[in-house]
Design a protein around this motif. Structure first.
Motif, PDB file in Angstrom:
ATOM      1  N   VAL A  73       0.841  -1.199   0.000  1.00 30.30           N
ATOM      2  CA  VAL A  73       0.000   0.000   0.000  1.00 30.30           C
ATOM      3  C   VAL A  73       0.875   1.248   0.000  1.00 30.30           C
ATOM      4  CG1 VAL A  73      -1.745   1.278   1.297  1.00 30.30           C
ATOM      5  CG2 VAL A  73      -1.850  -1.212   1.185  1.00 30.30           C
ATOM      6  N   GLN A  74       0.491   2.225  -0.826  1.00 28.09           N
ATOM      7  CA  GLN A  74       1.193   3.510  -0.833  1.00 28.09           C
ATOM      8  C   GLN A  74       0.224   4.621  -0.447  1.00 28.09           C
ATOM      9  OE1 GLN A  74       1.264   1.942  -4.279  1.00 28.09           O
ATOM     10  NE2 GLN A  74       2.557   0.511  -3.175  1.00 28.09           N
ATOM     11  N   THR A  75       0.691   5.536   0.382  1.00 27.79           N
ATOM     12  CA  THR A  75      -0.078   6.738   0.684  1.00 27.79           C
ATOM     13  C   THR A  75       0.411   7.917  -0.155  1.00 27.79           C
ATOM     14  OG1 THR A  75       1.419   7.232   2.518  1.00 27.79           O
ATOM     15  CG2 THR A  75      -0.601   6.032   3.052  1.00 27.79           C
ATOM     16  N   ALA A  76       1.467   7.719  -0.937  1.00 22.36           N
ATOM     17  CA  ALA A  76       1.962   8.738  -1.870  1.00 22.36           C
ATOM     18  C   ALA A  76       1.736   8.224  -3.283  1.00 22.36           C
ATOM     19  CB  ALA A  76       3.442   9.027  -1.628  1.00 22.36           C
ATOM     20  N   SER A  77       0.821   8.867  -4.009  1.00 23.21           N
ATOM     21  CA  SER A  77       0.449   8.350  -5.324  1.00 23.21           C
ATOM     22  C   SER A  77       1.603   8.393  -6.317  1.00 23.21           C
ATOM     23  CB  SER A  77      -0.744   9.119  -5.880  1.00 23.21           C
ATOM     24  OG  SER A  77      -0.444  10.503  -6.030  1.00 23.21           O
ATOM     25  N   GLY A  78       2.560   9.304  -6.110  1.00 24.52           N
ATOM     26  CA  GLY A  78       3.718   9.355  -6.994  1.00 24.52           C
ATOM     27  C   GLY A  78       4.564   8.104  -6.883  1.00 24.52           C
ATOM     28  N   CYS A  79       4.788   7.655  -5.660  1.00 23.31           N
ATOM     29  CA  CYS A  79       5.528   6.408  -5.456  1.00 23.31           C
ATOM     30  C   CYS A  79       4.749   5.229  -6.023  1.00 23.31           C
ATOM     31  CB  CYS A  79       5.781   6.183  -3.969  1.00 23.31           C
ATOM     32  SG  CYS A  79       6.781   7.467  -3.176  1.00 23.31           S
ATOM     33  N   GLY A  80       3.441   5.221  -5.780  1.00 27.64           N
ATOM     34  CA  GLY A  80       2.615   4.129  -6.272  1.00 27.64           C
ATOM     35  C   GLY A  80       2.657   4.002  -7.781  1.00 27.64           C
ATOM     36  N   ALA A  81       2.624   5.143  -8.474  1.00 26.75           N
ATOM     37  CA  ALA A  81       2.658   5.111  -9.935  1.00 26.75           C
ATOM     38  C   ALA A  81       3.956   4.496 -10.438  1.00 26.75           C
ATOM     39  CB  ALA A  81       2.485   6.525 -10.490  1.00 26.75           C
ATOM     40  N   PHE A  82       5.063   4.803  -9.773  1.00 21.95           N
ATOM     41  CA  PHE A  82       6.349   4.260 -10.216  1.00 21.95           C
ATOM     42  C   PHE A  82       6.450   2.766  -9.902  1.00 21.95           C
ATOM     43  CE2 PHE A  82      11.028   3.692 -10.128  1.00 21.95           C
ATOM     44  CZ  PHE A  82      11.300   4.156 -11.416  1.00 21.95           C
ATOM     45  N   ILE A  83       5.994   2.355  -8.732  1.00 24.37           N
ATOM     46  CA  ILE A  83       6.043   0.932  -8.385  1.00 24.37           C
ATOM     47  C   ILE A  83       5.177   0.126  -9.349  1.00 24.37           C
ATOM     48  CG2 ILE A  83       5.509  -0.785  -6.600  1.00 24.37           C
ATOM     49  CD1 ILE A  83       6.129   1.441  -4.538  1.00 24.37           C
ATOM     50  N   GLN A  84       4.063   0.676  -9.765  1.00 19.94           N
ATOM     51  CA  GLN A  84       3.212  -0.020 -10.718  1.00 19.94           C
ATOM     52  C   GLN A  84       3.865  -0.125 -12.089  1.00 19.94           C
ATOM     53  OE1 GLN A  84      -0.757   1.665 -10.635  1.00 19.94           O
ATOM     54  NE2 GLN A  84      -0.939   1.348  -8.433  1.00 19.94           N
ATOM     55  N   ASP A  85       4.942   0.622 -12.306  1.00 16.58           N
ATOM     56  CA  ASP A  85       5.711   0.523 -13.553  1.00 16.58           C
ATOM     57  C   ASP A  85       6.891  -0.441 -13.444  1.00 16.58           C
ATOM     58  OD1 ASP A  85       4.567   1.831 -15.642  1.00 16.58           O
ATOM     59  OD2 ASP A  85       5.765   3.654 -15.514  1.00 16.58           O
ATOM     60  N   TYR A  86       7.159  -0.982 -12.254  1.00 14.18           N
ATOM     61  CA  TYR A  86       8.293  -1.905 -12.109  1.00 14.18           C
ATOM     62  C   TYR A  86       8.216  -3.032 -13.141  1.00 14.18           C
ATOM     63  CZ  TYR A  86       9.864  -0.229  -7.420  1.00 14.18           C
ATOM     64  OH  TYR A  86      10.364   0.494  -6.356  1.00 14.18           O
ATOM     65  N   GLY A  87       7.034  -3.605 -13.309  1.00 19.57           N
ATOM     66  CA  GLY A  87       6.897  -4.737 -14.214  1.00 19.57           C
ATOM     67  C   GLY A  87       7.298  -4.388 -15.630  1.00 19.57           C
ATOM     68  N   HIS A  88       6.957  -3.188 -16.070  1.00 20.91           N
ATOM     69  CA  HIS A  88       7.324  -2.762 -17.418  1.00 20.91           C
ATOM     70  C   HIS A  88       8.809  -2.443 -17.507  1.00 20.91           C
ATOM     71  CE1 HIS A  88       7.018  -0.818 -21.333  1.00 20.91           C
ATOM     72  NE2 HIS A  88       7.688   0.207 -20.822  1.00 20.91           N
ATOM     73  N   LEU A  89       9.313  -1.701 -16.521  1.00 19.82           N
ATOM     74  CA  LEU A  89      10.699  -1.237 -16.584  1.00 19.82           C
ATOM     75  C   LEU A  89      11.704  -2.381 -16.441  1.00 19.82           C
ATOM     76  CD1 LEU A  89      10.340   2.031 -14.458  1.00 19.82           C
ATOM     77  CD2 LEU A  89      10.518   1.849 -16.949  1.00 19.82           C
ATOM     78  N   LEU A  90      11.306  -3.464 -15.771  1.00 14.84           N
ATOM     79  CA  LEU A  90      12.214  -4.596 -15.553  1.00 14.84           C
ATOM     80  C   LEU A  90      11.817  -5.821 -16.367  1.00 14.84           C
ATOM     81  CD1 LEU A  90      12.696  -4.260 -11.681  1.00 14.84           C
ATOM     82  CD2 LEU A  90      14.355  -3.685 -13.455  1.00 14.84           C
ATOM     83  N   GLN A  91      11.023  -5.613 -17.407  1.00 14.27           N
ATOM     84  CA  GLN A  91      10.524  -6.758 -18.177  1.00 14.27           C
ATOM     85  C   GLN A  91      11.621  -7.533 -18.910  1.00 14.27           C
ATOM     86  OE1 GLN A  91       7.851  -5.462 -21.285  1.00 14.27           O
ATOM     87  NE2 GLN A  91       9.100  -3.673 -21.779  1.00 14.27           N
ATOM     88  N   ASP A  92      12.756  -6.877 -19.149  1.00 11.55           N
ATOM     89  CA  ASP A  92      13.849  -7.561 -19.843  1.00 11.55           C
ATOM     90  C   ASP A  92      14.947  -8.042 -18.893  1.00 11.55           C
ATOM     91  OD1 ASP A  92      12.687  -7.175 -22.382  1.00 11.55           O
ATOM     92  OD2 ASP A  92      13.465  -5.132 -22.469  1.00 11.55           O
ATOM     93  N   ASP A  93      14.696  -7.966 -17.599  1.00  8.93           N
ATOM     94  CA  ASP A  93      15.655  -8.440 -16.604  1.00  8.93           C
ATOM     95  C   ASP A  93      15.259  -9.860 -16.204  1.00  8.93           C
ATOM     96  OD1 ASP A  93      17.015  -9.068 -14.214  1.00  8.93           O
ATOM     97  OD2 ASP A  93      17.165  -6.957 -13.654  1.00  8.93           O
ATOM     98  N   PRO A  94      15.988 -10.867 -16.647  1.00  7.81           N
ATOM     99  CA  PRO A  94      15.559 -12.250 -16.397  1.00  7.81           C
ATOM    100  C   PRO A  94      15.465 -12.597 -14.916  1.00  7.81           C
ATOM    101  CG  PRO A  94      17.807 -12.185 -17.288  1.00  7.81           C
ATOM    102  CD  PRO A  94      17.248 -10.810 -17.416  1.00  7.81           C
ATOM    103  N   ALA A  95      16.259 -11.942 -14.094  1.00  5.84           N
ATOM    104  CA  ALA A  95      16.245 -12.258 -12.666  1.00  5.84           C
ATOM    105  C   ALA A  95      15.073 -11.606 -11.939  1.00  5.84           C
ATOM    106  CB  ALA A  95      17.561 -11.824 -12.023  1.00  5.84           C
TER     107      ALA A  95
END
Length: 406
Positions: free
Chosen positions: A245-267
């Motif tokens: 859970v995030q109470t800061a929407s800016g942090c939440g938006a970036f965490i929700q992008d982790y999957g996209h930003l790390l999609q080419d990282d096999p680990a």
């Protein structure tokens, strides 16, 4: 949009993604109608369509210039254009790709490098940040107005944070600057969730979400922070924690992008997708719970500022207003609620003049209904709006916390 990337650009890690995004743009210009910087400056290059052209030119082999960098820097990354765009252009990812290429080619002046490196060193370190805040508060009368305005005023008492005691458990990103600027926010969230049968688990190993580094010329460092957080949260998720859970929407938006930003990282690709799927803004959790049983609304006049990262990035525009209305709070009408307040992470420090204009415009709209209090869902917006010293600004969860019945 017809696009032919240069041979050099085709070697970039995200070349195919950039080309795909560029080709979705039909250069209709609808985006300019809702772009805050285009509305202020009236320059095509300070709107999304113009910035897309600049990135396209660089990726096709034109030299990057300081002027190119300036127009990209002026973008708030508010993503209002994405909400407006009829073609679904993934503008923010194209902007990230373009900025990385331009920043690699165009050295910044020493003053800008110092500012950005200082922000990257300071903001992600909560203990250091809080220490400097205390020093700043002590010497407030002698500080420049621009610096003094950033210091928090009349912070509410933090209060007690409940110990974990429920079967239902969530993790909470504590944040970087929020513990110093608004220490009651996460404590209030934990108290409200506790009353609803959900315990907040502290994960001290998790740190900055990575957005600050990522958007200040240090994308690899931002991704390293993302990997660190995934490692910190993973054991808790495996053992039954149901959300982050995030109470800061800016942090939440970036965490929700982790999957996209790390999609080419096999680990990390699979774990990043899982973390992004479990990353929820606080309003998503509370909207499904029986708040009426524990809250008693006041008749105080409230204006809601919906952060860009909540409405344009997370697509949760109106969610906070819906919860507060359901509970019976007296909400004022806020015109042009889609527009940015000018905070935009560190934008208020890197582009202070534009940020002040946007802040004052937003406050004029928020105050048009004569509210007694403004509430928001992101610490950056909260701090930036409060820096004008006008109507008090709080996180909306503090309003709910104050309304808890015995």
């Amino acid at each position: 949009m017809q696009t032919t990337l240069s041979e050099q650009s085709r070697q970039l890690p995200r070349a195919a993604e950039a080309e795909k995004i560029l080709r979705t743009c039909v250069h209709c210009g609808f985006c300019n109608a809702t772009c805050p910087t285009y509305q202020l400056l009236g320059d095509e290059l300070d709107g999304p369509r113009g910035r897309i052209y600049l990135i396209k030119q660089v990726l096709e082999g034109a030299p990057a210039t300081a002027n190119t960098q300036l127009h990209l820097d002026r973008c708030l990354s508010c993503r209002n254009c994405e909400t407006t765009c009829p073609s679904g252009v993934d503008y923010h990812n194209l902007l990230d790709i373009g900025r990385a290429v331009v920043d690699q080619a165009v050295p910044r002046p020493a003053s800008q490098r110092l500012l950005r490196e200082g922000l990257r060193a300071l903001a992600p370190n909560p203990n250091l940040f809080k220490s400097l805040l205390r020093i700043g508060t002590t010497f407030r009368p002698w500080l420049a107005r621009s610096v003094e305005a950033k210091l928090p005023r009349d912070l509410p008492a933090t209060g007690q944070r409940p110990a974990p005691r429920h079967a239902r458990r969530v993790l909470m990103l504590e944040g970087c600057v929020q513990p110093g600027l608004s220490p009651n926010t996460n404590a209030a969230a934990a108290r409200v969730l506790d009353r609803l049968g959900i315990s907040v688990i502290a994960v001290p190993e998790a740190g900055c979400c990575g957005a600050l580094d990522y958007h200040l010329d240090a994308q690899p460092k931002g991704l390293d922070r993302a990997r660190h957080n995934i490692d910190a949260w993973w054991p808790y998720l495996v053992n039954g924690a149901e959300a982050i859970v995030q109470t800061a929407s800016g942090c939440g938006a970036f965490i929700q992008d982790y999957g996209h930003l790390l999609q080419d990282d096999p680990a990390y690709a699979a774990k990043a997708r899982r973390v992004s799927a479990l990353a929820l803004d606080l309003v998503q959790v509370l909207a499904e719970l029986p708040l009426e049983r524990i809250c008693a609304a006041s008749d105080q006049r409230i204006a809601v500022h919906c952060p860009c990262t909540l409405q344009h990035a997370q697509k949760l525009g109106g969610a906070v207003e819906a919860v507060l209305t359901r509970l019976g709070f007296n909400l004022t009408t806020v015109p042009d609620g889609h527009l940015c307040c000018g905070s935009a992470g560190t934008y208020s420090l890197t582009q202070p003049e534009l940020a002040r204009q946007l802040r004052d415009n937003r406050l004029n709209a928020l105050e048009s209904g004569h509210p007694q209090l403004i509430v928001t869902a992101n610490i950056g917006c909260q701090s930036h709006l409060a820096s004008a010293g006008r109507t008090p600004v709080r996180h909306w969860i503090e309003l709910l916390d104050q309304s808890l019945t015995e």
